[in-house]
Design an enzyme around this catalytic site. Sequence first.
Site, short mmCIF file in Angstrom:
data_model
loop_
_atom_site.label_atom_id
_atom_site.label_comp_id
_atom_site.label_asym_id
_atom_site.label_seq_id
_atom_site.Cartn_x
_atom_site.Cartn_y
_atom_site.Cartn_z
N ASP A 122 10.26 -3.66 -11.90
CA ASP A 122 10.18 -2.97 -13.05
C ASP A 122 10.73 -1.54 -12.98
O ASP A 122 10.95 -0.92 -13.86
CB ASP A 122 8.59 -2.70 -13.03
CG ASP A 122 7.88 -3.81 -13.37
OD1 ASP A 122 6.96 -4.22 -12.85
OD2 ASP A 122 8.03 -4.42 -14.60
N HIS B 198 5.62 -3.96 -3.45
CA HIS B 198 5.31 -5.12 -3.84
C HIS B 198 4.74 -5.78 -2.81
O HIS B 198 4.81 -5.60 -1.66
CB HIS B 198 6.92 -6.03 -4.14
CG HIS B 198 6.51 -7.16 -4.71
ND1 HIS B 198 6.14 -8.10 -4.60
CD2 HIS B 198 6.89 -7.32 -6.29
CE1 HIS B 198 5.99 -9.33 -5.57
NE2 HIS B 198 6.40 -8.67 -6.59
C1 SDX Z 1 5.09 -6.62 -10.59
O1 SDX Z 1 3.20 -10.02 -7.73
C2 SDX Z 1 4.26 -10.18 -8.37
O2 SDX Z 1 5.03 -10.77 -8.22
C3 SDX Z 1 4.34 -9.15 -9.40
C4 SDX Z 1 5.63 -9.17 -10.14
C5 SDX Z 1 6.11 -10.40 -10.80
O3 SDX Z 1 7.43 -10.53 -11.01
O4 SDX Z 1 5.15 -10.89 -11.45
O5 SDX Z 1 6.72 -8.96 -9.11
C6 SDX Z 1 5.67 -8.00 -11.16
O6 SDX Z 1 3.80 -6.39 -10.85
C7 SDX Z 1 5.69 -5.74 -9.75
C8 SDX Z 1 4.96 -4.52 -9.27
C9 SDX Z 1 4.81 -3.44 -10.44
N1 SDX Z 1 3.67 -2.26 -10.12
C10 SDX Z 1 4.48 -1.25 -9.74
O7 SDX Z 1 5.31 -0.76 -9.52
C11 SDX Z 1 3.25 -0.16 -9.40
C12 SDX Z 1 3.59 0.70 -8.19
N2 SDX Z 1 3.34 -0.26 -6.95
C13 SDX Z 1 1.82 -0.31 -6.49
O8 SDX Z 1 0.79 0.13 -7.11
C14 SDX Z 1 2.17 -1.53 -5.48
O9 SDX Z 1 3.18 -1.27 -4.47
C15 SDX Z 1 1.72 -2.89 -5.76
C16 SDX Z 1 0.47 -3.03 -6.77
C17 SDX Z 1 2.81 -3.41 -6.37
C18 SDX Z 1 1.29 -3.67 -4.54
O10 SDX Z 1 0.37 -3.05 -4.04
P1 SDX Z 1 -0.30 -3.75 -2.67
O11 SDX Z 1 0.47 -4.75 -2.29
O12 SDX Z 1 -1.68 -3.83 -2.69
O13 SDX Z 1 0.06 -2.50 -1.73
P2 SDX Z 1 -1.01 -1.34 -1.37
O14 SDX Z 1 -1.63 -0.87 -2.22
O15 SDX Z 1 -1.88 -2.09 -0.12
O16 SDX Z 1 -0.01 -0.27 -0.52
C19 SDX Z 1 0.19 -0.35 0.97
C20 SDX Z 1 0.53 1.14 1.19
C21 SDX Z 1 -0.57 2.04 0.65
O17 SDX Z 1 -0.27 3.17 1.52
P3 SDX Z 1 -1.49 3.39 2.71
O18 SDX Z 1 -2.75 3.26 2.35
O19 SDX Z 1 -1.25 2.28 3.74
O20 SDX Z 1 -0.89 4.95 3.48
O21 SDX Z 1 1.80 1.40 0.46
C22 SDX Z 1 1.47 2.64 -0.67
C23 SDX Z 1 0.17 2.58 -0.65
O22 SDX Z 1 -0.49 3.88 -1.12
N3 SDX Z 1 2.16 2.13 -1.52
C24 SDX Z 1 2.73 3.16 -2.45
C25 SDX Z 1 3.29 2.35 -3.50
N4 SDX Z 1 3.18 1.10 -3.47
C26 SDX Z 1 2.18 0.93 -2.28
N5 SDX Z 1 2.82 4.59 -2.17
C27 SDX Z 1 3.51 4.96 -3.26
N6 SDX Z 1 4.20 4.29 -4.28
C28 SDX Z 1 4.05 3.20 -4.32
N7 SDX Z 1 4.61 2.45 -5.56
#
Ligand code: SDX
Length: 427
Positions: free
Chosen positions: A362, A305
């Site tokens: 989720d 998140h």
């Molecule tokens: C919702 O914003 C809100 O409030 C949203 C929400 C709401 O109520 O409205 O809470 C609802 O949208 C919840 C999120 C649902 N999405 C998912 O579950 C999809 C999986 N999650 C990721 O795509 C991600 O965690 C996000 C999109 C939720 C957040 O993305 P960020 O903040 O841009 O994080 P990032 O991509 O910069 O990640 C930082 C690191 C990266 O690794 P490095 O490049 O540092 O090596 O963490 C890794 C990412 O690859 N990472 C994950 C991951 N999420 C981040 N690695 C594996 N699995 C994941 N889920």
Amino acid sequence: MEHTARLELDGQSHDLPVVEGTEHELAIDISKLRSETGYITLDDGYGNTGSCKSAITFIDGDKGILRYRGIPIEEIAGRSSFMETAWLIIFGKLPTVEDRERFRQLLTDNSMMHQSMRKHFDGFPPNAPPMAILSAMINTLSMHEPPLDMEDESQLEEAAARLLSKVRTIAAAAYKSSVGEPMVYPRYDYKYAQNFLHMMFSVPYREYEPKAEVVKALNLFLVLHADHEQNCSTSTVRMVASSKANMYASCAAGVCALWGPLHGGANVAVVEMLQEIKESGMNVSEYVAKVKDKEAKQKLMGFGHRVYRNFDPRSKILKKAADDMLEAMHIDDPLLDIARELEEAALSDDYFIERKLYPNVDFYSGVILRAMGLPLNMFTVMFAIGRMPGWIANWKEVHDDPKGRIYRPRQVYVGNPQTEWKPREER
Ligand code: SDX
């Protein structure tokens, strides 16, 4: 003494005001930065940028805190109905008995959609994504509803009731249209969640009697999704609202933003992920290894998140609700077992710990929706129904701001320098 931040730029000092929020979160006000320095800021994904001041929802991502109008989600969940929670979020305080009765009557009286709206469903293909239908039909609402004076609080309350009530009817109609069943009219004697389930699952020859535990779980699901400060879809609603677009158009845009798998679409992606693990025979540790392999470009859906760098309080509540509901309904869903194993494996793995990745809203919600009998393509629609109060409240906050300006971010241009136009024969 006013709190300021000093910026040293090109040998000059600039003092920028610091804004402090109710919970002492601090922000540097850069609204005069460009006019004073010629510089703008750049913040990919707005991870460090406050787009507005808002009084609706507070989140502390480090402490796992979520409050609607100051009330902790743990105190609301299981005690306030979705309708009471919606009124709190939209109008800023818990409704009195009179407020509740008036609002409930408005919801009941506005539960049907205009008869001519039904014709649109005949034009949608049976496999039309319900999120596309939802966004289109919310916009269509504004064609059939007499315009309301949003400056009049009572008419704004009616507009909110209309949208909250009809979004349910539209969603159920989209489902019925996709399964080739006749649309079901709402019942006068049913409350919000019960009426939705009735419109979803009753058929002309058999009334669907929603079980108490299903109605309770749906109310809880909707309450937990009701608002979440400036997430992607709510920020979209505010962006559209800032141009003075109407409530329906702004919320229809919110539906589109929510659809993506990184946002509300994640509840579908989580179940698809759990099903993939189950059907592939892969064990959880193999899947976790795949997620950690960057080449695989596979995220652990339902994890991570932008704000929560600790547990998402909603996920904890949903996990327990999933347990309770499946036990009460004597459902043994192997996907819930896989979800629990995945959570346990990830929370003990450095990859996730270092990146502060925890289950989000989720991760467990899909298990609950499955137990209700909802098809996968309706999962994100349920998120949209739940988030409608937050979108309406944010639309209202933008609408009510006397100093409100249209949202118009700047950019850093990295395209071609000035380039000459060439006639076709010279290209
Ligand atoms: C919702 O914003 C809100 O409030 C949203 C929400 C709401 O109520 O409205 O809470 C609802 O949208 C919840 C999120 C649902 N999405 C998912 O579950 C999809 C999986 N999650 C990721 O795509 C991600 O965690 C996000 C999109 C939720 C957040 O993305 P960020 O903040 O841009 O994080 P990032 O991509 O910069 O990640 C930082 C690191 C990266 O690794 P490095 O490049 O540092 O090596 O963490 C890794 C990412 O690859 N990472 C994950 C991951 N999420 C981040 N690695 C594996 N699995 C994941 N889920």
